[in-house]
Motif scaffolding. Structure first.
Motif, short mmCIF file in Angstrom:
data_model
loop_
_atom_site.label_atom_id
_atom_site.label_comp_id
_atom_site.label_asym_id
_atom_site.label_seq_id
_atom_site.Cartn_x
_atom_site.Cartn_y
_atom_site.Cartn_z
N LEU A 340 43.35 50.98 38.67
CA LEU A 340 44.45 50.14 38.27
C LEU A 340 43.75 48.51 38.63
CD1 LEU A 340 47.02 48.87 37.10
CD2 LEU A 340 47.82 49.40 39.35
N HIS A 341 42.81 48.79 39.71
CA HIS A 341 42.47 47.31 40.40
C HIS A 341 41.27 46.82 39.40
CE1 HIS A 341 38.52 48.89 41.51
NE2 HIS A 341 38.20 47.72 42.20
N GLY A 342 40.71 47.75 38.56
CA GLY A 342 39.72 47.10 37.61
C GLY A 342 40.46 46.34 36.53
N TRP A 343 41.52 46.72 36.11
CA TRP A 343 42.33 45.94 35.30
C TRP A 343 43.15 44.70 35.81
CZ3 TRP A 343 41.80 46.73 30.55
CH2 TRP A 343 41.38 47.78 30.17
N ILE A 344 43.31 44.67 37.07
CA ILE A 344 43.77 43.30 37.85
C ILE A 344 42.66 42.48 38.03
CG2 ILE A 344 44.89 42.60 40.04
CD1 ILE A 344 46.27 45.23 40.13
N TRP A 345 41.60 42.96 38.33
CA TRP A 345 40.52 41.99 38.64
C TRP A 345 40.10 41.33 37.38
CZ3 TRP A 345 35.83 41.26 36.62
CH2 TRP A 345 34.71 40.64 37.67
N VAL A 346 40.07 41.77 36.17
CA VAL A 346 39.51 41.17 35.06
C VAL A 346 40.12 39.83 34.81
CG1 VAL A 346 39.25 41.20 32.53
CG2 VAL A 346 38.61 43.07 33.98
N PRO A 347 41.47 39.73 34.48
CA PRO A 347 42.26 38.46 34.34
C PRO A 347 42.13 37.25 35.40
CG PRO A 347 43.81 40.21 34.56
CD PRO A 347 42.64 40.73 34.52
N LEU A 348 42.06 37.89 36.60
CA LEU A 348 41.93 36.92 37.57
C LEU A 348 40.31 36.28 37.74
CD1 LEU A 348 43.90 38.75 40.21
CD2 LEU A 348 44.12 36.29 39.39
N ALA A 349 39.33 37.27 37.40
CA ALA A 349 37.99 36.91 37.29
C ALA A 349 37.65 35.95 36.13
CB ALA A 349 37.10 37.83 37.32
N PHE A 350 38.44 36.14 35.15
CA PHE A 350 38.32 35.36 33.91
C PHE A 350 38.92 33.90 34.01
CE2 PHE A 350 39.03 34.01 29.58
CZ PHE A 350 38.06 34.28 28.98
#
Length: 365
Positions: A340-350
């Motif tokens: 799940l942390h990968g899906w959280i990471w993407v929008p914040l990094a974007f």
């Protein structure tokens, strides 16, 4: 150096690993060589793909990354389901993750590279990335020293989709979300292209597709051989930690991160036994082999640009440790193995990337 002598040196090092270290580490070095050659040869840049979408309204790079995620998940999740000894790239949803992902996305645009991008561009001989690489390692180490503090600010238990739903449902969920994202990206790009009249370049599209397929296969080989997903950041931090320990600059025995049994054991071993380090070394070698055939030139930087880029490189390493990975460890390996942390990471990094591009333009990169 010419390609043939360099290939001979890499082959000798591979044979030395096989003879003196282990078959597994030699195999992982070979996988790293392939990763570096693909990243550099196909110019498969995670940072570049995001920048192309935002600035040029060209979705080809992001679509290539979505293809990579889909292929990697289709290969990795059945393996995780059938072989429990393989581990997923799980990270805890936390304040650390939220802050780290945003700062990483911001800094990777200024530094013109994520973890893998910094590695392969350093291997290509690009001066800025070569200078950033040791600062990235230092930042990753400093992040590891402070990680306990950041996690105390708030965290939840890691969530693995494969463990929770089984690999079949986890894969269906992942592919469905990736498909929705792909539709949204294509809609945005086509809508934005109409007034500008821009279209993706066929050569770049082919490069992204070929790169996605090859990287997915190599990442899967890494998972099978290492027993864990492809990562980059941990190796950087380990290199700096061993230097700090050897010089007496830091007491790592009392540190929350480095006192963990696995991390403490790696501090006592040669870096050649660390699966992330040996793959990183291979990526450098693979990129160096590509650059031997066609040297890469880079635009000269001003003093201000150098200062900004080096600070960004240090923060890049620090934030990547807080975020439990970069575009490889958190996004690619996290999502493809059901974290799940990968899906959280993407929008914040974007979101961080959007601000990073503004800073990049302000300083004229």
């Amino acid at each position: 150096m010419k390609r043939l002598p360099l290939a001979a040196l890499l082959a000798i090092f591979l044979g030395w690993l096989l003879w003196t270290v282990s078959v597994r580490q030699a195999a992982l070095f070979a996988v790293g060589l392939g990763l570096g050659a693909v990243l550099a040869g196909q110019r498969f840049g995670f940072t570049t793909g995001w920048r192309m979408l935002i600035e040029d309204k060209d979705a080809s790079g992001v679509m290539g990354q979505l293809l990579l995620l889909a292929l990697a998940a289709a290969l990795a999740m059945p393996l995780l389901g059938h072989f429990p000894e393989l581990t997923a790239a799980l990270g805890p949803p936390s304040v650390s993750l939220l802050v780290g992902a945003f700062v990483f996305g911001l800094c990777m645009q200024i530094a013109d590279g994520c973890g893998s991008g910094t590695l392969y561009k350093a291997g290509l001989g690009i001066p800025m990335n070569a200078a950033i690489l040791p600062l990235f390692a230092l930042g990753s180490f400093l992040g590891s020293m402070h990680l306990g503090f950041w996690l105390d600010l708030g965290r939840a238990q890691p969530v693995g989709l494969v463990n929770r739903f089984g690999w079949q449902q986890a894969l269906l969920i992942t592919l469905a979300v990736l498909a929705v994202v792909a539709v949204g990206v294509r809609w945005y790009a086509r809508r934005a292209q109409r007034p500008q009249g821009t279209q993706p370049q066929p050569l770049l599209v082919r490069r992204w597709i070929v790169g996605a397929v090859l990287l997915a296969l190599l990442a899967t080989l890494n998972l099978v051989i290492a027993g864990q997903p492809w990562g980059v950041v941990y190796g950087f931090g380990l290199w700096a930690a061993k230097l700090a320990q050897a010089s007496g600059a830091a007491d790592l025995a009392g540190n929350w991160f480095w006192s963990q049994p696995g991390n403490a054991a790696r501090l006592q071993e040669t870096v050649l036994l660390d699966v992330t380090s040996i793959t990183n070394i291979g990526i450098l070698g693979g990129a160096l082999w590509v650059s031997a055939g066609k040297p890469v030139t880079a635009k000269a930087l001003t003093g201000t640009q150098w200062a900004v880029a080096l600070v960004a490189g240090l923060l890049l390493g620090y934030s990547s440790r807080l975020a439990f990975g970069c575009n490889v460890g958190a996004m690619l390996s996290g999502i493809s193995t059901g974290s799940l942390h990968g899906w959280i990471w993407v929008p914040l990094a974007f979101a961080g990337t959007i601000f990073g591009l503004r800073i990049r333009r302000h300083f004229g990169f």
